[in-house]
Design an enzyme around this catalytic site. Structure first.
Site, PDB file in Angstrom:
ATOM      1  N   ASN A   9       0.863  -1.179   0.000  1.00 61.89           N
ATOM      2  CA  ASN A   9       0.000   0.000   0.000  1.00 61.89           C
ATOM      3  C   ASN A   9       0.898   1.227   0.000  1.00 61.89           C
ATOM      4  OD1 ASN A   9      -1.765   2.079   0.523  1.00 61.89           O
ATOM      5  ND2 ASN A   9      -2.196   1.465   2.650  1.00 61.89           N
ATOM      6  N   LYS A  11       0.075   4.318  -0.243  1.00 63.41           N
ATOM      7  CA  LYS A  11      -0.512   5.541   0.327  1.00 63.41           C
ATOM      8  C   LYS A  11      -0.298   6.710  -0.644  1.00 63.41           C
ATOM      9  CE  LYS A  11       0.137   3.363   4.697  1.00 63.41           C
ATOM     10  NZ  LYS A  11       0.056   3.450   6.143  1.00 63.41           N
ATOM     11  N   HIS A  98      -9.594   1.156   4.857  1.00 64.07           N
ATOM     12  CA  HIS A  98      -8.296   1.332   5.522  1.00 64.07           C
ATOM     13  C   HIS A  98      -8.475   2.297   6.700  1.00 64.07           C
ATOM     14  CE1 HIS A  98      -4.165   2.555   6.277  1.00 64.07           C
ATOM     15  NE2 HIS A  98      -3.811   1.428   5.680  1.00 64.07           N
ATOM     16  N   GLU A 100      -6.826   4.687   7.738  1.00 61.67           N
ATOM     17  CA  GLU A 100      -6.616   6.110   7.422  1.00 61.67           C
ATOM     18  C   GLU A 100      -7.848   6.711   6.752  1.00 61.67           C
ATOM     19  OE1 GLU A 100      -2.887   5.599   5.355  1.00 61.67           O
ATOM     20  OE2 GLU A 100      -1.960   4.999   7.243  1.00 61.67           O
ATOM     21  N   GLU A 168      -5.436  -5.105  10.367  1.00 59.87           N
ATOM     22  CA  GLU A 168      -4.381  -4.118  10.615  1.00 59.87           C
ATOM     23  C   GLU A 168      -4.673  -3.390  11.927  1.00 59.87           C
ATOM     24  OE1 GLU A 168      -2.380  -2.819   6.652  1.00 59.87           O
ATOM     25  OE2 GLU A 168      -4.154  -1.614   6.957  1.00 59.87           O
ATOM     26  N   GLY A 174       2.358   2.170  10.659  1.00 65.61           N
ATOM     27  CA  GLY A 174       3.285   3.287  10.529  1.00 65.61           C
ATOM     28  C   GLY A 174       4.002   3.660  11.820  1.00 65.61           C
ATOM     29  N   SER A 207       3.394  -2.248  10.207  1.00 59.87           N
ATOM     30  CA  SER A 207       4.838  -2.281  10.451  1.00 59.87           C
ATOM     31  C   SER A 207       5.516  -3.597  10.034  1.00 59.87           C
ATOM     32  CB  SER A 207       5.146  -1.953  11.913  1.00 59.87           C
ATOM     33  OG  SER A 207       4.736  -0.619  12.207  1.00 59.87           O
TER      34      SER A 207
HETATM   35  P1  PGA Z   1       2.826   0.235   7.533  1.00 59.69           P
HETATM   36  O1  PGA Z   1       1.346   0.455   6.903  1.00 59.69           O
HETATM   37  O2  PGA Z   1       3.340  -1.068   6.961  1.00 59.69           O
HETATM   38  O3  PGA Z   1       3.607   1.425   7.087  1.00 59.69           O
HETATM   39  O4  PGA Z   1       2.649   0.147   9.008  1.00 59.69           O
HETATM   40  C1  PGA Z   1       0.462  -0.604   6.693  1.00 59.69           C
HETATM   41  C2  PGA Z   1      -0.810  -0.111   6.040  1.00 59.69           C
HETATM   42  O5  PGA Z   1      -1.233   1.022   6.308  1.00 59.69           O
HETATM   43  O6  PGA Z   1      -1.443  -0.825   5.238  1.00 59.69           O
END
Ligand code: PGA
Length: 244
Positions: A9, A11, A98, A100, A168, A174, A207
């Site tokens: 992903n 982003k 997601h 976010e 997740e 993140g 992560s």
């Molecule tokens: P990250 O993000 O691996 O940077 O923690 C995962 C995601 O948002 O799908």
């Protein structure tokens, strides 16, 4: 169908030129055609990079996904993405729900359910994201939160329809704080039990990086990964595919 998936992903990172450069490097330095190993590779670039990503991966076994879509196929929805148009372009997956999107764009469980339905209706495969915040984990509410998200998102989806789930935990996204293999396995097993009757693929996200992917992938209910930050470098993405 239950299968192994490594998804990136991106982003809101990379331009079209950077997208082309990523795939050029990935495909020439070990990104390889993974069909024979059974591992499905997926990349979710920002919408404006979808044409470049599709152009670069056309002949290879890498699938491209969108990070979002609307529930309508057309209409007066400024700034939104039509699921029907995405499908026509050659997009295969779409990320829905997601954290976010839930947090910064106020997406409700009800809206997410409508998007999942709309994606399936045009033949896109929804990759549905669920996961608890730190406060819910600390108060022992992880499974309640995840179950509620699943119920709302899948209310209008039949058992035979193809939906990939990405668990997740919000506190792991993140932050560098990955869930332990046991923490992830516990939730994955609970999701699989709840959705029994569906042959569902369940990915872990939060992560994930080349250093921790191998221990997570040994867990029996973890079928694959949705990776954010560590999917942006072709070398890291290749390394994760190799360690899977
Ligand atoms: P990250 O993000 O691996 O940077 O923690 C995962 C995601 O948002 O799908």
């Amino acid at each position: 169908m239950r299968r192994e998936i490594l998804a990136g992903n991106w982003k809101m990172y990379k331009t079209p030129d950077e997208t082309r450069a990523f795939f050029k490097e990935f495909l020439t330095t070990g990104g390889l055609d993974r069909e024979s190993s059974g591992l499905e590779l997926v990349v979710f670039p920002p919408a404006y990079n979808l044409p470049a990503a599709l152009e670069m991966t056309g002949k290879n076994a890498i699938r491209i996904g969108a990070q979002n879509c609307h529930f309508a196929n057309e209409g007066a929805y400024t700034g939104e993405l039509s699921p029907a148009a995405l499908k026509k372009m050659g997009v295969h997956f779409v990320l829905i729900g997601h954290s976010e999107r839930r947090e910064h764009f106020f997406e409700s469980d009800e809206l997410i359910g409508k998007k999942v339905r709309a994606a399936l209706d045009v033949g896109l495969v929804p990759m549905l994201c669920v996961g608890e915040k730190l406060s819910a984990r600390e108060s022992g509410d992880t499974l309640n939160v995840v179950n509620k998200q699943l119920d709302a998102a899948l209310a209008a989806v039949s058992r035979e329809e193809d939906v990939v789930i990405a668990y997740e935990p919000v506190w792991a996204i993140g932050t560098g704080k990955v869930a332990t293999p046991e923490q992830a396995q516990e939730v994955h097993a609970a999701i699989r039990k709840k959705l029994s009757g569906r042959d569902v693929t369940i990915l872990y996200g939060g992560s994930v990086k080349p250093e921790n992917i191998a221990s997570l992938s040994q867990m029996s209910d973890i079928d694959g990964f949705l990776v954010g930050g560590a999917s942006l470098k072709a070398g890291d993405f290749s390394a994760m595919a190799a360690k899977f």
